[in-house]
Design an enzyme around this catalytic site. Structure first.
Site, mmCIF file in Angstrom:
data_model
loop_
_atom_site.group_PDB
_atom_site.id
_atom_site.type_symbol
_atom_site.label_atom_id
_atom_site.label_comp_id
_atom_site.label_asym_id
_atom_site.label_seq_id
_atom_site.Cartn_x
_atom_site.Cartn_y
_atom_site.Cartn_z
ATOM 1 N N ARG A 58 0.814 -1.213 0.000
ATOM 2 C CA ARG A 58 0.000 0.000 0.000
ATOM 3 C C ARG A 58 0.849 1.265 0.000
ATOM 4 N NH1 ARG A 58 -4.166 0.453 4.313
ATOM 5 N NH2 ARG A 58 -2.274 0.227 5.537
ATOM 6 N N THR A 59 1.811 1.324 0.887
ATOM 7 C CA THR A 59 2.635 2.533 0.951
ATOM 8 C C THR A 59 3.455 2.693 -0.325
ATOM 9 O OG1 THR A 59 2.758 2.246 3.329
ATOM 10 C CG2 THR A 59 4.315 3.773 2.360
ATOM 11 N N LYS A 86 23.712 -12.100 0.332
ATOM 12 C CA LYS A 86 24.984 -11.951 -0.374
ATOM 13 C C LYS A 86 25.921 -10.991 0.347
ATOM 14 C CE LYS A 86 23.566 -12.032 -4.858
ATOM 15 N NZ LYS A 86 23.342 -11.116 -5.987
ATOM 16 N N ARG A 108 11.953 2.406 2.914
ATOM 17 C CA ARG A 108 11.196 1.723 3.970
ATOM 18 C C ARG A 108 12.127 0.643 4.511
ATOM 19 N NH1 ARG A 108 6.001 -0.473 5.585
ATOM 20 N NH2 ARG A 108 5.245 1.624 5.186
ATOM 21 N N HIS A 136 7.061 7.255 10.727
ATOM 22 C CA HIS A 136 6.393 6.973 9.463
ATOM 23 C C HIS A 136 5.751 8.294 9.045
ATOM 24 C CE1 HIS A 136 4.370 5.198 6.238
ATOM 25 N NE2 HIS A 136 3.843 4.132 6.803
#
Ligand SMILES: [Zn+2]
Lengths: 309, 179, 428
Positions: A58-59, A86, A108, A136
């Site tokens: 959604r974000t 890795k 994020r 946020h």
């Protein structure tokens, strides 16, 4: 007023004027979203990377739409488990993206402070799309925008944030935002989920939901992560919802025109009873289009702001 | 220009608009922020006086359409655009205070096109500064034409914002201060 | 080979000396304090150092360093760690056992000592692990490690959670007259915390390590110290509560000593506010009140020594998300100037400070005749200018670890000479 910030890392760093500028700009952006052609050339030639280390459809979608409506070139980069295994560090990854021409990085990350690392080490503008338990900002700005749209003025409102404040970046950003714009903020939840010394930021702490709901204009429900039960922060979902769930009856203690908000997705029957969840549908839908407008404003302002010239 | 000449010029422009567009029926008037809005409103009032129909009036902020993005540090805040009508198949009159390089007009045309496809877009300005055009753009309706050099600045004062109506030409120290 | 250090302010807390005196070193030992130096100055085999206006004291002893070798040579080697120590005025370092392999048997101890003899420039005293592999279960071969040269046992880096194991370790160590150095941390309570638990961690959304995590184990180990009678040394005390517990225990006559690090008596947890990983250290930098309590503990003698907990890491290891960065501060090369702030702030006199850097740590590792300028003692000496302003520059560190939160700080105190066994190993 000119937006001087190169990055948007959190609402803690923003002044109340800067927050208002973002919200005002978002109103203009909302108008763009209501046109037939929902696109302006403002960020033509600007490459924006969405660097999402946590899955959040959604974000990420909201940011991506916002970027495209501003005509930015968009690159989505979702590091897979394997690239992390890795041994490529966050900084390596971000440096590579910058080398490809990114001038704005939307990040994020599951760890608090990750955007700070990029802001310190890179030359791009960094937009925090959620970091750990920390902040946020785009969600909180969206919440502020929505509340301002409905209530016209944020100053003087009473808001209560309910649930797991300790692990919530949404709560932290909203606390800063609402306090800076002059609202009275309360938090309520089990003491195991209230962060230490939070009252030092002028927040009233409650452990009893009925007391906390008394006379509020806004109720913000946080999503309860079920794994907190395993770490011993509460005994069972049943008990949690009995003492901290929002029911119609409890909501009656708030003001008659109370707004109920939830960053979603909702655990029906846990944070909210089903009937309350049904009642609040309209606000949630409104949040989607407002979210795009707020993110357009954030991106536009950092890309054109003082720091990036 | 003083208050009286400005009023006379706007009155003339209103007549020209009506003549060229065969009345006010298809007209949509859109003022470009900030001073263009007030000039647009006066034109609309004048047209109403002449025709008995008030053409719908809109407000356009072109900040998101500018092409000097990332070159300015004193970037203006984005203001609201308010166009509460369809421009589809209409005759849109764009109104601005000064026509100079043509870049603002270019941005405004792009913005209007994002709202739909008008039959015509025409440009009305109070002052046309000749000799500095950077794009192939010209005004359809002009209050007055002035020849200036780059070290000069044309300032339009509007009663609603500045307390009086006047157009003045200022001499600046360096070409960089000119707009 | 003789060295004559002339006209320095000689401060030797072990003998209560604090006056202008000459100091003569010969054959690797302290020779004496000649008042007439004319003949010595004529002798071309005598190196003369003019120390007028400077402080001459026993070389510093750091009871808490991580030299990283064997196993983590990319972070530090015995050689680079020793060079950093010398640059910081330390003539002896006591190195913790959390290497790879862990120093839990005599052969690792011997390896460390061999490396130190061949590549090191200061005295290295290893600390043995309490349990095999630092797993907190079976006792390590403490007696053999002592024979090989260990001066203490410790669980630093990986604390012993089982109280029964700790009890037996303390009992057993008594036979070999080894002090037990406790890294006091309740791992269950610390959980995955990365900084001090408090207002700052709340703001930053970082998981906190509460003061109680340290204090519970300090209390436990003091209780076990009372039970066993073994000398208990509490490493890197970071909380006001721990200071209080040690103070009370000392009053009861428990054989316990306490240690403070420069970062804990200099910084408070606001230093973490921009997620600077160079401030990430365990135990974490605490609140201002805790910092004040540490200073108070140093002042009233509850905290006997200053040690650095020198914990070097590479830049790449630290330039990551705060949660992922390893704990530790590279401390050897900033210790003296930070400690001198205690003198400036009138917490300690210069003599008291030097005592906590020399004689007191030497007393804890009991078999040592260091930390003194008594004639016959090893010629471990430091000469420093307490008033010279220096700007901390991590890029000039001898240590491989550039992980310091003090980069760019302007501080007073410059090491001029570090002399180990009569040999100059560092000069500014
Ligand atoms: Zn330790």
């Amino acid at each position: 007023m000119v937006f001087e910030q190169k990055h948007i890392l959190g609402l803690e760093e923003l002044s109340s004027d800067e927050i208002r500028l973002i919200l005002d700009t978002a109103e203009s952006m909302k108008e763009v979203s209501e046109r037939d052609v929902k696109k302006v050339p403002a960020l033509k030639g600007v490459t924006v990377v969405n660097l999402f280390f946590e899955p959040s459809t959604r974000t990420r979608a909201s940011f991506e739409i916002a970027e495209k409506r501003l005509s930015a070139d968009v690159l989505n980069f979702t590091p897979t488990e394997s690239s992390v295994v890795k041994g490529e560090t966050l900084l390596d990854t971000a440096r590579n993206l910058e080398a490809m021409g990114a001038s704005v990085i939307v990040i994020r990350h599951s760890m608090s402070g990750a955007p700070w690392l990029l802001a310190r080490e890179l030359s791009s503008s960094i937009v925090n799309a959620g970091d750990g338990f920390h902040e946020h900002p785009s969600q909180a700005l969206l919440d502020l925008f929505t509340v301002r749209e409905i209530k016209k003025e944020i100053s003087g409102l009473k808001i209560v944030i309910v649930g797991d404040i300790l692990h919530s970046r949404v709560a932290r950003s909203n606390i800063w935002g609402f306090i800076k714009l002059g609202a009275e903020v309360r938090v309520v939840g089990p003491p195991t989920m209230i962060p230490r010394d939070i009252e030092k930021v002028d927040v009233k702490v409650h452990y009893n939901i009925e007391n906390a709901l008394e006379g509020v204009d806004i109720v913000m429900m946080l999503r309860l992560q079920k794994e907190r039960q395993e770490s011993g922060l509460f005994p069972s979902l049943r008990e949690y919802s009995r003492f901290y769930g929002l029911t119609r009856e409890r909501l009656g203690l708030a003001k008659a025109d109370v707004i109920v908000m939830h960053p979603g997705p909702i655990n029906r029957g846990v944070e909210l009873s089903s009937e309350v969840a049904d009642d609040m549908h309209s606000v949630i839908l409104n949040q989607v289009s407002n979210g795009i407008a707020v993110r357009m404003a954030m991106l536009y302002l950092v890309a054109s702001g003082g720091g990036s010239g | 220009m003083d208050s009286e000449t400005i009023t006379r010029a706007l009155s003339r422009i209103a007549h020209e608009i009506l003549e060229r567009n065969k009345g006010a029926k298809e007209l949509r008037i859109i003022g470009i922020r900030t001073r263009g809005i007030h000039i647009a409103r006066r034109l609309a009032d004048k047209i109403q006086e002449l025709e008995g129909i008030k053409p719908p009036l809109g407000t356009l902020d072109i900040t998101l359409y500018r092409d000097d993005f990332r070159r300015k540090t004193d970037w203006p805040s984005v203001q609201k655009t308010e166009i509460a009508f369809s421009v589809e198949e209409k005759n849109v009159i764009l109104v601005d205070d000064v026509l100079y390089t043509g870049r603002t007009t270019r941005a405004a045309i792009d913005a209007i096109m994002d709202y739909g496809r008008p039959d015509f877009i025409q440009l009305a300005v109070l002052v046309d500064r000749g000799g500095h055009r950077e794009l192939p753009i010209q005004a359809d309706y002009v209050g007055t034409r002035v020849m200036t050099v780059r070290t000069q600045k044309v300032e339009v004062l509007i009663k609603e914002l500045d307390g009086r109506d006047e157009v003045i030409i200022l001499q600046l120290g360096s070409p960089n201060e000119a707009r | 080979m003789k060295i004559l250090i002339k006209d320095g302010q000689l401060i030797d807390p072990s003998q209560e000396i604090n006056e202008v005196r000459n100091l003569l070193l010969s054959d690797g030992k302290i020779n004496g304090y000649p008042s007439d130096t004319k003949e010595l100055e004529m002798d071309s085999s005598v190196q003369v150092i003019d120390a007028s206006g400077k402080v001459v004291s026993p070389g510093f002893i750091d009871l808490h360093v991580h030299l990283r070798e064997p196993g983590f040579e990319h972070k530090e080697t015995i050689r680079t760690g020793c060079l950093a120590a010398a640059a910081g005025g330390f003539t002896s370092v006591v190195c913790m056992p959390n290497t790879n392999p862990v120093n839990d048997n005599a052969s690792v101890t011997e390896y460390i000592l061999l490396k130190a003899r061949t590549e090191g420039v200061v005295n290295v005293f290893p600390v043995g692990a309490i349990t095999k592999g630092q797993k907190g279960q079976a006792l390590a071969e403490i007696g053999e490690m002592r024979e090989a040269g260990c001066v203490a046992i410790s669980d630093d880096g990986r604390p012993v959670m089982n109280s029964r194991v700790m009890r037996h370790a303390m009992e057993y160590a008594k036979a070999f007259e080894l002090p037990v150095i406790s890294h006091a941390e309740d791992l269950n309570l610390s959980s995955d915390g990365v900084m001090n638990d408090g207002f700052t961690s709340t703001i930053l959304g970082l998981r906190g390590i509460p003061n109680a995590s340290e204090e519970i184990i300090v209390a436990r180990d003091i209780t076990l110290g009372e039970l066993t009678g073994t000398h208990l040394h509490i490493a890197h005390v970071s909380t006001a509560g721990a200071v209080r517990l040690i103070r009370d225990a000392k009053k009861r006559g428990v054989k316990v000593t306490g240690e403070a690090t420069p970062h804990h008596f200099t910084l408070n947890d606001k230093a973490v506010l921009n997620y600077d990983t160079s401030t990430k250290v365990n135990p974490p930098i605490r609140s201002r009140e805790d910092m004040e309590a540490i200073r108070e503990g140093l002042k009233d003698g509850v905290l006997d020594i200053i040690a650095t907990d020198h914990a070097p890491h590479t830049e790449d290891e630290k330039k990551v998300e705060f949660d992922l960065a390893p704990f530790g501060i590279s401390g050897l090369e900033t210790a003296l100037p930070l400690a001198l702030r205690l003198v400036e702030d009138r917490i300690l006199t210069l003599t008291e400070l030097i005592r906590k850097l020399t004689f007191n740590p030497a007393q804890i590792i009991i078999r040592s005749n260091r930390g003194t300028l008594k004639p016959g003692a090893p010629a471990d000496v430091v000469i420093f200018d307490p008033n010279k302003t220096v700007k901390v520059d991590r890029d000039k560190f001898f240590s491989k670890g550039r992980n310091t939160p003090f980069h760019g700080w302007r501080l007073s105190g410059q090491i001029l000479y570090t002399i180990v066994g009569g040999e100059i190993v560092f000069s500014a």
